[in-house]
Design a protein around this motif. Structure first.
Motif, mmCIF file in Angstrom:
data_model
loop_
_atom_site.group_PDB
_atom_site.id
_atom_site.type_symbol
_atom_site.label_atom_id
_atom_site.label_comp_id
_atom_site.label_asym_id
_atom_site.label_seq_id
_atom_site.Cartn_x
_atom_site.Cartn_y
_atom_site.Cartn_z
ATOM 1 N N ILE A 26 26.004 47.668 42.627
ATOM 2 C CA ILE A 26 27.423 48.017 42.781
ATOM 3 C C ILE A 26 28.172 46.913 43.520
ATOM 4 C CG2 ILE A 26 29.024 49.662 43.842
ATOM 5 C CD1 ILE A 26 26.995 51.839 43.242
ATOM 6 N N VAL A 33 34.717 42.465 39.797
ATOM 7 C CA VAL A 33 36.108 42.910 39.660
ATOM 8 C C VAL A 33 37.039 41.929 40.376
ATOM 9 C CG1 VAL A 33 37.785 44.755 40.099
ATOM 10 C CG2 VAL A 33 35.442 45.347 39.457
ATOM 11 N N TYR A 42 45.201 36.619 40.427
ATOM 12 C CA TYR A 42 45.389 37.280 41.721
ATOM 13 C C TYR A 42 44.556 36.589 42.796
ATOM 14 C CZ TYR A 42 47.632 40.970 39.072
ATOM 15 O OH TYR A 42 48.473 41.654 38.247
ATOM 16 N N THR B 5 52.013 43.607 34.697
ATOM 17 C CA THR B 5 51.201 42.910 35.696
ATOM 18 C C THR B 5 50.855 43.825 36.858
ATOM 19 O OG1 THR B 5 52.219 40.833 35.077
ATOM 20 C CG2 THR B 5 51.164 40.897 37.207
ATOM 21 N N ASP B 6 51.830 44.638 37.286
ATOM 22 C CA ASP B 6 51.578 45.565 38.390
ATOM 23 C C ASP B 6 50.481 46.558 38.055
ATOM 24 O OD1 ASP B 6 53.445 44.335 39.870
ATOM 25 O OD2 ASP B 6 54.883 45.981 39.897
ATOM 26 N N ARG B 8 48.100 46.073 35.993
ATOM 27 C CA ARG B 8 46.831 45.362 35.948
ATOM 28 C C ARG B 8 46.240 45.243 37.348
ATOM 29 N NH1 ARG B 8 46.713 39.775 32.669
ATOM 30 N NH2 ARG B 8 47.878 39.137 34.500
ATOM 31 N N LEU B 9 47.089 44.903 38.315
ATOM 32 C CA LEU B 9 46.633 44.803 39.702
ATOM 33 C C LEU B 9 46.150 46.156 40.210
ATOM 34 C CD1 LEU B 9 46.273 43.228 42.332
ATOM 35 C CD2 LEU B 9 48.674 43.648 42.856
ATOM 36 N N LEU B 12 42.776 47.081 38.771
ATOM 37 C CA LEU B 12 41.681 46.332 39.401
ATOM 38 C C LEU B 12 41.341 46.928 40.767
ATOM 39 C CD1 LEU B 12 42.872 42.700 38.519
ATOM 40 C CD2 LEU B 12 40.675 43.650 37.813
ATOM 41 N N ILE B 13 42.382 47.189 41.552
ATOM 42 C CA ILE B 13 42.185 47.760 42.894
ATOM 43 C C ILE B 13 41.499 49.128 42.796
ATOM 44 C CG2 ILE B 13 43.404 48.669 44.932
ATOM 45 C CD1 ILE B 13 43.507 45.661 44.941
ATOM 46 N N GLU B 14 41.931 49.918 41.829
ATOM 47 C CA GLU B 14 41.325 51.252 41.672
ATOM 48 C C GLU B 14 39.865 51.163 41.244
ATOM 49 O OE1 GLU B 14 45.469 53.708 40.801
ATOM 50 O OE2 GLU B 14 44.073 53.334 39.147
ATOM 51 N N ARG B 15 39.546 50.154 40.449
ATOM 52 C CA ARG B 15 38.131 49.975 40.070
ATOM 53 C C ARG B 15 37.295 49.626 41.292
ATOM 54 N NH1 ARG B 15 38.157 45.647 35.568
ATOM 55 N NH2 ARG B 15 35.935 45.507 35.996
ATOM 56 N N VAL B 16 37.828 48.729 42.145
ATOM 57 C CA VAL B 16 37.112 48.398 43.381
ATOM 58 C C VAL B 16 36.920 49.666 44.210
ATOM 59 C CG1 VAL B 16 37.253 47.181 45.591
ATOM 60 C CG2 VAL B 16 37.875 45.987 43.494
ATOM 61 N N GLU B 17 37.983 50.463 44.319
ATOM 62 C CA GLU B 17 37.901 51.666 45.151
ATOM 63 C C GLU B 17 36.864 52.657 44.637
ATOM 64 O OE1 GLU B 17 42.401 51.614 47.062
ATOM 65 O OE2 GLU B 17 42.054 52.717 45.202
ATOM 66 N N LEU B 19 34.205 51.880 42.902
ATOM 67 C CA LEU B 19 32.889 51.284 43.175
ATOM 68 C C LEU B 19 32.522 51.419 44.656
ATOM 69 C CD1 LEU B 19 33.246 48.127 40.892
ATOM 70 C CD2 LEU B 19 31.549 49.940 40.596
ATOM 71 N N GLU B 20 33.519 51.226 45.533
ATOM 72 C CA GLU B 20 33.259 51.390 46.975
ATOM 73 C C GLU B 20 32.837 52.829 47.279
ATOM 74 O OE1 GLU B 20 33.055 49.107 49.242
ATOM 75 O OE2 GLU B 20 34.444 47.478 48.817
ATOM 76 N N GLU B 22 31.276 54.871 45.197
ATOM 77 C CA GLU B 22 29.891 54.992 44.712
ATOM 78 C C GLU B 22 28.911 54.411 45.714
ATOM 79 O OE1 GLU B 22 28.662 53.725 40.694
ATOM 80 O OE2 GLU B 22 30.770 53.888 40.136
ATOM 81 N N LYS B 23 29.299 53.246 46.254
ATOM 82 C CA LYS B 23 28.427 52.563 47.216
ATOM 83 C C LYS B 23 28.237 53.427 48.454
ATOM 84 C CE LYS B 23 28.551 48.196 49.338
ATOM 85 N NZ LYS B 23 29.293 46.940 49.582
#
Lengths: 78, 78
Positions: A26, A33, A42, B5-6, B8-9, B12-17, B19-20, B22-23
């Motif tokens: 993960i 990402v 970005y 663009t907004d 897209r950002l 990306l941030i939501e995907r990180v969140e 994954l975090e 899950e971690k």
């Protein structure tokens, strides 16, 4: 057939190891990402800051921002 | 329809969140396994050491052990 004590310990350790592997996977996905973000222009460091900021409660964030502003102006970082 | 663009950002941030999250879940699972070990009489701190030791290559582990022994005897920790 009952498992021996050694088996039980080994199985627990192996479960931890599998989970640690998943966690590592993960972390790699997270890095991917950020790299994807970088690839489309970005700033990954700022993205990481955004993730931290979004984790804070609005009140905590406002308090954080005003204390940070205070310290910055005290040190001439305007 | 192309995403802005907004968006897209934000995606990306939501995907990180996610994954975090899950971690974090996996970290909790790891803690549960150690607690399970404790509940059946194992020492969780030593279990954590075992996980670290098993991660090392045998040569590295032997080198680590002999240097540690050296430092221990130099400091009278026999």
């Amino acid at each position: 057939m009952a498992e021996t004590t050694d088996d039980r310990l080994r199985l627990l350790i192996e479960r931890v190891e599998r989970l640690e592997e998943e966690k590592k996977g993960i972390s790699e996905d997270i890095r991917d990402v950020y790299n994807e973000g970088k690839a489309v222009g970005y700033d990954a460091k700022i993205m990481r800051e955004i993730v931290k900021i979004r984790k804070m409660k609005p009140d905590d964030r406002r308090e954080h921002d005003s204390i940070l502003d205070l310290y910055k102006s005290a040190l001439g970082l305007d």
